[in-house]
Enzyme design. Structure first.
Site, PDB file in Angstrom:
ATOM      1  N   GLY A 162     -16.752 -43.028   1.696  1.00 37.20           N
ATOM      2  CA  GLY A 162     -17.142 -44.175   2.606  1.00 37.20           C
ATOM      3  C   GLY A 162     -18.388 -43.892   3.312  1.00 37.20           C
ATOM      4  CD  GLU A 219     -17.522 -46.856  -0.861  1.00 38.66           C
ATOM      5  OE1 GLU A 219     -16.733 -46.239   0.185  1.00 38.66           O
ATOM      6  OE2 GLU A 219     -17.129 -47.476  -1.657  1.00 38.66           O
ATOM      7  CD  GLU A 227     -14.696 -42.950  -3.009  1.00 36.32           C
ATOM      8  OE1 GLU A 227     -15.380 -42.551  -3.764  1.00 36.32           O
ATOM      9  OE2 GLU A 227     -15.068 -43.716  -1.984  1.00 36.32           O
ATOM     10  CB  ALA A 263     -12.428 -43.337   4.402  1.00 37.57           C
TER      11      ALA A 263
HETATM   12  N1  CO8 Z   1     -11.436 -36.908   5.546  1.00 35.90           N
HETATM   13  C1  CO8 Z   1     -10.940 -36.142   6.587  1.00 35.90           C
HETATM   14  N2  CO8 Z   1     -11.424 -34.766   7.169  1.00 35.90           N
HETATM   15  C2  CO8 Z   1     -12.528 -34.271   6.262  1.00 35.90           C
HETATM   16  C3  CO8 Z   1     -13.216 -35.081   5.422  1.00 35.90           C
HETATM   17  C4  CO8 Z   1     -12.610 -36.316   5.205  1.00 35.90           C
HETATM   18  N3  CO8 Z   1     -13.270 -37.273   4.088  1.00 35.90           N
HETATM   19  N4  CO8 Z   1     -14.197 -34.300   4.829  1.00 35.90           N
HETATM   20  C5  CO8 Z   1     -14.363 -33.193   5.553  1.00 35.90           C
HETATM   21  N5  CO8 Z   1     -13.050 -33.087   6.509  1.00 35.90           N
HETATM   22  C6  CO8 Z   1     -12.716 -32.187   7.246  1.00 35.90           C
HETATM   23  C7  CO8 Z   1     -12.232 -30.979   6.546  1.00 35.90           C
HETATM   24  O1  CO8 Z   1     -10.721 -31.228   6.385  1.00 35.90           O
HETATM   25  C8  CO8 Z   1     -12.520 -29.566   7.587  1.00 35.90           C
HETATM   26  O2  CO8 Z   1     -11.453 -29.824   8.602  1.00 35.90           O
HETATM   27  P1  CO8 Z   1     -10.675 -28.452   8.913  1.00 35.90           P
HETATM   28  O3  CO8 Z   1     -11.600 -27.451   9.580  1.00 35.90           O
HETATM   29  O4  CO8 Z   1      -9.619 -29.046  10.208  1.00 35.90           O
HETATM   30  O5  CO8 Z   1     -10.078 -27.929   7.951  1.00 35.90           O
HETATM   31  C9  CO8 Z   1     -13.799 -30.225   8.030  1.00 35.90           C
HETATM   32  O6  CO8 Z   1     -13.898 -31.400   7.816  1.00 35.90           O
HETATM   33  C10 CO8 Z   1     -14.774 -29.216   7.331  1.00 35.90           C
HETATM   34  O7  CO8 Z   1     -14.701 -29.685   5.896  1.00 35.90           O
HETATM   35  P2  CO8 Z   1     -14.774 -28.328   4.772  1.00 35.90           P
HETATM   36  O8  CO8 Z   1     -14.013 -27.448   5.322  1.00 35.90           O
HETATM   37  O9  CO8 Z   1     -13.964 -28.940   3.768  1.00 35.90           O
HETATM   38  O10 CO8 Z   1     -16.279 -28.275   4.709  1.00 35.90           O
HETATM   39  P3  CO8 Z   1     -17.011 -27.695   3.437  1.00 35.90           P
HETATM   40  O11 CO8 Z   1     -18.351 -27.360   3.689  1.00 35.90           O
HETATM   41  O12 CO8 Z   1     -16.033 -26.398   2.800  1.00 35.90           O
HETATM   42  O13 CO8 Z   1     -16.878 -28.875   2.283  1.00 35.90           O
HETATM   43  C11 CO8 Z   1     -17.166 -31.234   1.678  1.00 35.90           C
HETATM   44  C12 CO8 Z   1     -17.689 -30.107   2.643  1.00 35.90           C
HETATM   45  C13 CO8 Z   1     -17.514 -30.627   0.088  1.00 35.90           C
HETATM   46  C14 CO8 Z   1     -17.798 -32.383   2.153  1.00 35.90           C
HETATM   47  C15 CO8 Z   1     -15.708 -31.200   1.855  1.00 35.90           C
HETATM   48  O14 CO8 Z   1     -15.149 -31.479   3.208  1.00 35.90           O
HETATM   49  C16 CO8 Z   1     -14.903 -32.352   0.920  1.00 35.90           C
HETATM   50  O15 CO8 Z   1     -15.046 -32.348  -0.152  1.00 35.90           O
HETATM   51  N6  CO8 Z   1     -14.774 -33.357   2.050  1.00 35.90           N
HETATM   52  C17 CO8 Z   1     -13.955 -34.690   1.261  1.00 35.90           C
HETATM   53  C18 CO8 Z   1     -14.917 -35.700   0.505  1.00 35.90           C
HETATM   54  C19 CO8 Z   1     -14.416 -36.783  -0.232  1.00 35.90           C
HETATM   55  O16 CO8 Z   1     -13.347 -36.675  -0.906  1.00 35.90           O
HETATM   56  N7  CO8 Z   1     -14.701 -38.088   0.549  1.00 35.90           N
HETATM   57  C20 CO8 Z   1     -14.181 -39.312  -0.045  1.00 35.90           C
HETATM   58  C21 CO8 Z   1     -12.883 -39.653   0.997  1.00 35.90           C
HETATM   59  S1  CO8 Z   1     -12.034 -40.959   0.462  1.00 35.90           S
HETATM   60  C22 CO8 Z   1     -13.084 -42.382   0.801  1.00 35.90           C
HETATM   61  O17 CO8 Z   1     -13.939 -42.342   1.532  1.00 35.90           O
HETATM   62  C23 CO8 Z   1     -12.754 -43.852   0.390  1.00 35.90           C
HETATM   63  C24 CO8 Z   1     -13.649 -44.921   0.784  1.00 35.90           C
HETATM   64  C25 CO8 Z   1     -13.014 -46.096   0.865  1.00 35.90           C
HETATM   65  C26 CO8 Z   1     -13.778 -47.362   1.860  1.00 35.90           C
HETATM   66  C27 CO8 Z   1     -14.330 -46.413   3.055  1.00 35.90           C
HETATM   67  C28 CO8 Z   1     -14.710 -47.330   4.150  1.00 35.90           C
HETATM   68  C29 CO8 Z   1     -15.228 -46.446   5.350  1.00 35.90           C
END
Ligand code: CO8
Length: 258
Positions: A109, A112, A132, A65
């Site tokens: 998400g 999921e 999460e 998400a």
């Molecule tokens: N939300 C918003 N932006 C994101 C997300 C995210 N989940 N994941 C990546 N991005 C963005 C980054 O902020 C970045 O943007 P910017 O260039 O503007 O800084 C861009 O995507 C590229 O990401 P990274 O530079 O971080 O890329 P890396 O290759 O270094 O890392 C990762 C990749 C490991 C995937 C890393 O981006 C990461 O850890 N992302 C977050 C993963 C996460 O925590 N996911 C869980 C989110 S919470 C959730 O899903 C709750 C679910 C509840 C129900 C959902 C229903 C839909």
């Protein structure tokens, strides 16, 4: 309808929905989720569509998400607004089969959403996770429930508590995905599977989806009774007559969804 966060293509009875927020690794925000539900409903209502595929990019199916969208929200915002509730219900209402084709990250998400599809085919680069916990929250769309049923309590606890990622090989071994294929072959293999499903009787296909999903909802005895009654009911269809006659006559069945 013109979409901004997904791409929809319909070809040979398969609707291919590609999540398309490359700058955010396909993070699921309100717009993407509502466009996705709309596209799924359109596919459901389009008689030409017999199977649906959801995919992302090579790097990410969906990285979760949208954290930036959620970060400023209060409890009242998300509870009163039922964050992600209507979208999750909308996806679950789709009766046609949905395959998730996962390459790269399927996190939070994203994992999921993949699990809400009927089965997952992934590339050897896929990484699944419920991270999460690192954000001070827990999974919200099945990561503590579906994942536990799919891969068992111990692995689910491990994933949800440590936030670690699972690679494709472990995901297949654990029963999270149905097949792992080389990254270059992901779409070809998935579309072949979708085409295979598209050739079947849609009545039987929808019955399979309901019966298998019911196995997660009801006790075994109830599920077995449901399955038996649906099996018996299908003898009221022309497709059952056609399927069984075609077998006896050593020819391909021509199903008409009747
Ligand atoms: N939300 C918003 N932006 C994101 C997300 C995210 N989940 N994941 C990546 N991005 C963005 C980054 O902020 C970045 O943007 P910017 O260039 O503007 O800084 C861009 O995507 C590229 O990401 P990274 O530079 O971080 O890329 P890396 O290759 O270094 O890392 C990762 C990749 C490991 C995937 C890393 O981006 C990461 O850890 N992302 C977050 C993963 C996460 O925590 N996911 C869980 C989110 S919470 C959730 O899903 C709750 C679910 C509840 C129900 C959902 C229903 C839909």
């Amino acid at each position: 309808m013109a979409y901004e966060t997904i791409i929809v293509e319909v070809e040979d009875h398969v609707a291919l929905i590609t999540l398309n927020r490359p700058d955010a690794l396909n993070a699921l925000n309100d717009q993407l989720l509502s466009e996705l539900v709309k596209a799924l409903e359109d596919a459901q209502n389009n008689d030409k569509v017999r199977c649906i595929v959801i995919t992302g990019s090579e790097k990410a199916f969906a990285a979760g998400a949208d954290i930036k969208m959620m970060s400023e929200k209060s409890f009242v915002d998300v509870f009163a607004g039922d964050l992600f509730g209507p979208e999750a219900e909308g996806i679950m209402r789709i009766r046609k089969p949905i395959i998730a084709a996962v390459s790269g990250y399927a996190l939070g998400g994203g994992c999921e959403l993949a699990m809400m599809c009927d089965f997952i085919i992934c590339s050897d680069t896929a990484k699944f996770g419920q991270p999460e916990i690192n954000l001070g929250v827990i999974a919200g769309m099945g990561g503590s429930q579906r994942l536990t049923r799919f891969i068992g309590k111990s692995k689910s606890m491990d994933m949800n508590l440590t936030g670690r990622f699972m690679d494709a090989e472990e995901a297949e071994r654990s029963g999270l995905v149905s097949r792992v294929v080389p990254a270059k072959k992901l779409m070809e293999e998935t579309m072949t599977a979708a085409q295979k499903i598209a050739e079947k009787s849609m009545i039987a296909v929808m019955a399979v989806k309901e019966a298998v999903n019911r196995s997660y909802e009801v006790p075994l005895r109830e599920g077995l009774l449901f399955e038996r009654r649906v099996f018996q009911s299908l003898f009221a269809t022309e497709d059952q007559k056609e399927g069984m006659s075609a077998f006896a006559e050593k020819r391909e069945a021509q199903f008409r969804d009747k």
